[in-house]
Design a protein around this motif. Structure first.
Motif, PDB file in Angstrom:
ATOM      1  N   TRP A  36      -3.984  17.738   1.081  1.00 51.20           N
ATOM      2  CA  TRP A  36      -4.918  16.656   0.757  1.00 51.20           C
ATOM      3  C   TRP A  36      -4.247  15.314   1.031  1.00 51.20           C
ATOM      4  O   TRP A  36      -3.191  15.012   0.476  1.00 51.20           O
ATOM      5  N   PRO A  37      -4.808  14.459   1.911  1.00 50.22           N
ATOM      6  CA  PRO A  37      -4.143  13.200   2.305  1.00 50.22           C
ATOM      7  C   PRO A  37      -3.695  12.310   1.145  1.00 50.22           C
ATOM      8  O   PRO A  37      -2.568  11.795   1.177  1.00 50.22           O
ATOM      9  N   PRO A  38      -4.521  12.081   0.094  1.00 51.00           N
ATOM     10  CA  PRO A  38      -4.046  11.224  -1.001  1.00 51.00           C
ATOM     11  C   PRO A  38      -2.820  11.771  -1.727  1.00 51.00           C
ATOM     12  O   PRO A  38      -2.014  10.988  -2.249  1.00 51.00           O
ATOM     13  N   ASP A  39      -2.668  13.101  -1.784  1.00 47.38           N
ATOM     14  CA  ASP A  39      -1.467  13.674  -2.396  1.00 47.38           C
ATOM     15  C   ASP A  39      -0.227  13.332  -1.572  1.00 47.38           C
ATOM     16  O   ASP A  39       0.813  12.929  -2.118  1.00 47.38           O
ATOM     17  N   LEU A  40      -0.333  13.523  -0.253  1.00 48.83           N
ATOM     18  CA  LEU A  40       0.790  13.161   0.620  1.00 48.83           C
ATOM     19  C   LEU A  40       1.074  11.668   0.518  1.00 48.83           C
ATOM     20  O   LEU A  40       2.232  11.243   0.448  1.00 48.83           O
ATOM     21  N   PHE A  41       0.002  10.882   0.497  1.00 50.93           N
ATOM     22  CA  PHE A  41       0.173   9.432   0.387  1.00 50.93           C
ATOM     23  C   PHE A  41       0.950   9.064  -0.873  1.00 50.93           C
ATOM     24  O   PHE A  41       1.851   8.220  -0.839  1.00 50.93           O
ATOM     25  N   ALA A  42       0.608   9.692  -2.002  1.00 48.62           N
ATOM     26  CA  ALA A  42       1.261   9.350  -3.273  1.00 48.62           C
ATOM     27  C   ALA A  42       2.763   9.537  -3.195  1.00 48.62           C
ATOM     28  O   ALA A  42       3.539   8.673  -3.629  1.00 48.62           O
ATOM     29  N   VAL A  43       3.201  10.669  -2.634  1.00 45.56           N
ATOM     30  CA  VAL A  43       4.633  10.949  -2.630  1.00 45.56           C
ATOM     31  C   VAL A  43       5.380  10.083  -1.610  1.00 45.56           C
ATOM     32  O   VAL A  43       6.454   9.546  -1.918  1.00 45.56           O
ATOM     33  N   VAL A  44       4.828   9.892  -0.409  1.00 45.74           N
ATOM     34  CA  VAL A  44       5.547   9.066   0.576  1.00 45.74           C
ATOM     35  C   VAL A  44       5.453   7.589   0.225  1.00 45.74           C
ATOM     36  O   VAL A  44       6.378   6.815   0.508  1.00 45.74           O
ATOM     37  N   ALA A  45       4.352   7.168  -0.422  1.00 40.45           N
ATOM     38  CA  ALA A  45       4.265   5.771  -0.870  1.00 40.45           C
ATOM     39  C   ALA A  45       5.258   5.505  -1.995  1.00 40.45           C
ATOM     40  O   ALA A  45       5.847   4.419  -2.073  1.00 40.45           O
ATOM     41  N   ALA A  46       5.465   6.502  -2.877  1.00 39.88           N
ATOM     42  CA  ALA A  46       6.459   6.349  -3.939  1.00 39.88           C
ATOM     43  C   ALA A  46       7.862   6.216  -3.351  1.00 39.88           C
ATOM     44  O   ALA A  46       8.671   5.394  -3.797  1.00 39.88           O
ATOM     45  N   ILE A  47       8.170   7.037  -2.337  1.00 42.10           N
ATOM     46  CA  ILE A  47       9.473   6.935  -1.666  1.00 42.10           C
ATOM     47  C   ILE A  47       9.606   5.575  -0.976  1.00 42.10           C
ATOM     48  O   ILE A  47      10.645   4.906  -1.065  1.00 42.10           O
ATOM     49  N   THR A  48       8.530   5.155  -0.316  1.00 42.01           N
ATOM     50  CA  THR A  48       8.537   3.880   0.403  1.00 42.01           C
ATOM     51  C   THR A  48       8.760   2.716  -0.542  1.00 42.01           C
ATOM     52  O   THR A  48       9.569   1.817  -0.288  1.00 42.01           O
ATOM     53  N   GLU A  49       8.050   2.732  -1.667  1.00 44.24           N
ATOM     54  CA  GLU A  49       8.150   1.629  -2.617  1.00 44.24           C
ATOM     55  C   GLU A  49       9.540   1.561  -3.254  1.00 44.24           C
ATOM     56  O   GLU A  49      10.120   0.484  -3.388  1.00 44.24           O
ATOM     57  N   ARG A  50      10.075   2.710  -3.630  1.00 46.25           N
ATOM     58  CA  ARG A  50      11.360   2.718  -4.326  1.00 46.25           C
ATOM     59  C   ARG A  50      12.547   2.501  -3.401  1.00 46.25           C
ATOM     60  O   ARG A  50      13.598   2.026  -3.840  1.00 46.25           O
ATOM     61  N   SER A  51      12.404   2.845  -2.148  1.00 47.66           N
ATOM     62  CA  SER A  51      13.503   2.643  -1.195  1.00 47.66           C
ATOM     63  C   SER A  51      13.421   1.294  -0.496  1.00 47.66           C
ATOM     64  O   SER A  51      14.426   0.806   0.036  1.00 47.66           O
ATOM     65  N   GLY A  52      12.223   0.676  -0.484  1.00 41.37           N
ATOM     66  CA  GLY A  52      12.045  -0.582   0.240  1.00 41.37           C
ATOM     67  C   GLY A  52      12.150  -0.419   1.744  1.00 41.37           C
ATOM     68  O   GLY A  52      12.390  -1.394   2.466  1.00 41.37           O
ATOM     69  N   LEU A  53      11.917   0.790   2.248  1.00 42.18           N
ATOM     70  CA  LEU A  53      12.140   1.058   3.676  1.00 42.18           C
ATOM     71  C   LEU A  53      11.210   0.258   4.588  1.00 42.18           C
ATOM     72  O   LEU A  53      11.516   0.051   5.775  1.00 42.18           O
ATOM     73  N   TYR A  54      10.069  -0.183   4.080  1.00 44.53           N
ATOM     74  CA  TYR A  54       9.101  -0.917   4.901  1.00 44.53           C
ATOM     75  C   TYR A  54       9.652  -2.241   5.430  1.00 44.53           C
ATOM     76  O   TYR A  54       9.101  -2.819   6.364  1.00 44.53           O
ATOM     77  N   SER A  55      10.757  -2.724   4.824  1.00 49.00           N
ATOM     78  CA  SER A  55      11.326  -3.999   5.281  1.00 49.00           C
ATOM     79  C   SER A  55      12.395  -3.813   6.350  1.00 49.00           C
ATOM     80  O   SER A  55      13.005  -4.797   6.797  1.00 49.00           O
ATOM     81  N   GLU A  56      12.630  -2.563   6.770  1.00 45.74           N
ATOM     82  CA  GLU A  56      13.639  -2.313   7.815  1.00 45.74           C
ATOM     83  C   GLU A  56      13.260  -3.009   9.121  1.00 45.74           C
ATOM     84  O   GLU A  56      12.085  -3.086   9.494  1.00 45.74           O
ATOM     85  N   ARG A  57      14.269  -3.461   9.824  1.00 45.33           N
ATOM     86  CA  ARG A  57      14.067  -4.205  11.068  1.00 45.33           C
ATOM     87  C   ARG A  57      13.256  -3.407  12.095  1.00 45.33           C
ATOM     88  O   ARG A  57      12.400  -3.961  12.788  1.00 45.33           O
ATOM     89  N   LYS A  58      13.455  -2.100  12.159  1.00 47.87           N
ATOM     90  CA  LYS A  58      12.796  -1.296  13.187  1.00 47.87           C
ATOM     91  C   LYS A  58      11.285  -1.209  12.973  1.00 47.87           C
ATOM     92  O   LYS A  58      10.547  -0.844  13.881  1.00 47.87           O
ATOM     93  N   PHE A  59      10.801  -1.562  11.758  1.00 49.03           N
ATOM     94  CA  PHE A  59       9.371  -1.532  11.481  1.00 49.03           C
ATOM     95  C   PHE A  59       8.726  -2.917  11.540  1.00 49.03           C
ATOM     96  O   PHE A  59       7.502  -3.021  11.524  1.00 49.03           O
ATOM     97  N   LEU A  60       9.543  -3.966  11.602  1.00 48.79           N
ATOM     98  CA  LEU A  60       9.008  -5.329  11.533  1.00 48.79           C
ATOM     99  C   LEU A  60       9.333  -6.201  12.745  1.00 48.79           C
ATOM    100  O   LEU A  60       8.526  -7.049  13.143  1.00 48.79           O
ATOM    101  N   ALA A  61      10.508  -6.011  13.325  1.00 48.82           N
ATOM    102  CA  ALA A  61      11.003  -6.938  14.349  1.00 48.82           C
ATOM    103  C   ALA A  61      10.429  -6.602  15.719  1.00 48.82           C
ATOM    104  O   ALA A  61      11.109  -6.048  16.585  1.00 48.82           O
ATOM    105  N   TYR A  62       9.145  -6.932  15.912  1.00 50.91           N
ATOM    106  CA  TYR A  62       8.477  -6.601  17.176  1.00 50.91           C
ATOM    107  C   TYR A  62       9.068  -7.370  18.361  1.00 50.91           C
ATOM    108  O   TYR A  62       8.813  -7.041  19.521  1.00 50.91           O
ATOM    109  N   TRP A  63       9.867  -8.365  18.093  1.00 52.54           N
ATOM    110  CA  TRP A  63      10.528  -9.115  19.173  1.00 52.54           C
ATOM    111  C   TRP A  63      11.810  -8.424  19.653  1.00 52.54           C
ATOM    112  O   TRP A  63      12.392  -8.829  20.638  1.00 52.54           O
ATOM    113  N   ASP A  64      12.205  -7.374  18.939  1.00 46.66           N
ATOM    114  CA  ASP A  64      13.430  -6.649  19.281  1.00 46.66           C
ATOM    115  C   ASP A  64      13.072  -5.393  20.078  1.00 46.66           C
ATOM    116  O   ASP A  64      12.792  -4.331  19.515  1.00 46.66           O
TER     117      ASP A  64
END
Length: 569
Positions: A36-64
């Motif tokens: 079920w997509p919302p179940d998967l979302f809950a666990v990976v969003a929890a990992i994402t939020e607690r690790s702060g991985l969304y701020s990594e350069r490879k996900f944001l630095a489109y100029w690189d």
């Protein structure tokens, strides 16, 4: 479950926390990907939020060009996989492969790992988050067809839950989703985390909220219980929405504020007070309130438009029992969609200050919700003097509103195609925890704040906090107070302020809305348009986000105001 050491929390630790009974119903373990997509979302969003991985350069630095991962091919792969899951209702092979790699190779990876090696599992989690969000497109709204299997399944379960509510108002869960209306998850207990649909993606900032169009990660129901309320009738009409704002009461006698004799055990200057709406009602009955007052205002609105869709009254305007009867009469005598009002329920220690919303969904059918105020009003010496209450409350004490604030709840109601409305009560607009965390995550298209406050001006506190919500998540905000409170804020002989409401929308300045002298209501027309929003990773929503604007505002005058309304400045 074994005790987890936060200093060494791993991906597997979070899986066990979010999905204590495993990833799949009737099966233990975490080797299989969530079905079920919302179940998967809950666990990976929890990992994402607690690790702060969304701020990594490879996900944001489109100029690189060397390190940036989110290419056109990446986006296409994500959207194709999400679409396949959305329509077929089974995890596509890409999702299964990514999950298998995450579990086999990285289950013991620490979420606080900032080394270059951690980028491997962070890329997997980031991709799974985006796919789960794409697979949940349209969730929470009536589908036009059954083509999107996930959206259709959620909609059908909401109908099943609403059916249960007809005989049991406290019913929880539909036929497949056990936690409706508090979460759209199946395997994630709401005592741990909740997942709800969402309607706005912030245009600013770098957060988990910026990464999704369709799902919002929310705290435990023990912290704040959210309820998503869906419309039973699919509709593709984005016609104007007409709201009649009635700033009642027009006169609030000082004796409406009742101070209690005893002070706090810790300090005699910490006192409590309650409000008595019976004082400003002056003996009017629900029938008189509707037939002699509200219906006459609706009739007076007819020269400007064909139909009024909603009535809005400020904070504590009515007692709850009175408002319930008003709603029943309105349902019989008008063709309104919504009746929103502040109400007072209970007495003394059991009293609550509530935002009441009554939805008229069919002949003889009213769906109601009551959201308790989360923070008590504190009247200090300056406010007591500003509202000229020194004769009933000692300005040398601080007076706290005597209401129950336990069991926090928040309602998000679908009221137009692709659009939601939420209501806040006074202080809750200004206090971040706990309800504004929900507002920011879900991003209702329209927020109505019911206040017991002075004139609604851009530079005052309602204007400042309305601007915050308009910027992030992008909600349109309407604040409403009563003529009675605006009048109490003026010195005798001063020019009377008439700003009883304030409007703020995304990308626009706050507008103070004045009630013309002699008028009894403001008729507001909200126009809507579809706009396209983009997530932090560059995914568009296809132009499905609804933005509201203030299309018109007119004063409405009662031809023969009843005497029980009292004096009006």
């Amino acid at each position: 479950m074994a005790k987890i050491d936060p200093s060494g929390m791993t991906i597997l630790d979070i899986l066990k926390w979010v999905l204590p009974d495993g990833t799949v119903v009737d099966s233990t373990g975490w080797d299989q990907v969530c079905e079920w997509p919302p179940d998967l979302f809950a666990v990976v969003a929890a990992i994402t939020e607690r690790s702060g991985l969304y701020s990594e350069r490879k996900f944001l630095a489109y100029w690189d060009d060397q390190h940036f991962e989110l290419t056109y091919d990446w986006l296409k792969q994500i959207c194709d996989a999400g679409e396949a899951w959305s329509t077929q209702a089974t995890p596509p092979q890409l999702v299964q492969d990514l999950w298998k790699e995450l579990i086999k190779k990285h289950r013991k990876a620490r979420i606080d790992d900032a080394s270059a090696d951690s980028l491997a599992w962070k890329s997997i989690v980031f991709k799974l988050l985006a796919i789960a969000d794409e697979a949940s497109a349209g969730v929470g709204f009536p589908p036009i067809s059954s083509e999107r299997a996930i959206q259709y399944a959620v909609y059908r379960d909401y109908i099943a839950w609403e059916k249960k509510r007809e005989t049991d108002q406290s019913a929880i869960g539909g036929e497949i989703l056990p936690y409706l209306p508090h979460s759209v998850c199946i395997a994630v207990p709401p005592a741990v985390l909740c997942v709800q649909p969402k309607t706005n993606t912030p245009k600013v900032g770098c957060t988990v909220r910026s990464l999704t169009h369709n799902l919002a990660l929310l705290p435990s129901v023990a912290n704040v219980s959210t309820s998503w309320q869906i419309s039973n009738h699919p509709n593709i009409d984005l016609a104007p929405f007409n709201m009649l704002v009635i700033p009642f009461p027009f006169s609030i006698p000082g004796k409406s504020f009742v101070g209690l004799a005893n002070g706090s055990p810790s300090s005699s200057t910490e006192r409590a007070f309650r409000l008595d709406p019976d004082v400003w009602m002056r003996g009017a009955t629900p029938e008189q309130f509707v037939e002699d007052f509200v219906c006459e205002l609706i009739k007076s609105s007819e020269p400007e438009l064909e139909r009024v869709h909603a009535i809005v009254l400020p904070e504590t305007a009515l007692r709850k029992s009175f408002a319930d009867k008003v709603a029943e009469i309105l349902q019989r005598k008008t063709d309104l969609d919504l009746f929103i009002t502040g109400v007072v329920s209970g007495d003394n220690g059991e009293a609550r200050n509530l935002a009441a919303m009554y939805r008229f969904v069919g002949k003889g059918k009213i769906l109601s919700s009551f959201q308790s105020k989360h923070h008590r009003w504190c009247l200090d010496g300056d406010q007591i003097c500003r509202y000229h209450l020194g004769h009933v409350m000692d300005p040398h004490s601080r007076w706290w509103e005597q209401i129950d604030v336990s069991y926090r709840s928040c309602y998000v109601t679908v009221f137009r195609p692709g659009a939601t409305v939420s209501v806040l009560v006074c202080e809750d607009l200004a206090r971040y925890d706990p309800v504004l965390t929900v507002m920011n995550a879900i991003g209702p298209n329209l927020v109505v704040a019911l206040l017991m406050d002075g004139p609604q001006l851009e530079h005052r506190w309602p204007g400042r906090y309305a601007t915050v919500l308009a910027d992030d998540p992008g909600s349109a905000v309407l604040t409403v107070t009563s003529v009675g409170m605006v009048s109490r804020s003026a010195m005798p002989g001063d020019t009377q302020s008439r700003e009883i409401a304030l409007w703020k929308e995304s990308n626009g300045r706050a507008k103070a809305l004045r009630l013309p002298k002699g008028d009894h209501a403001l008729l507001l027309t909200l126009t809507s348009k579809s706009v396209e929003q983009y997530t932090l990773d560059g995914r568009g929503d296809g132009g499905y986000t609804v933005h509201f604007g203030l299309g018109a505002a007119h004063g409405v005058r009662h031809p023969t105001p009843p005497e029980w309304l009292g004096p009006m400045s």
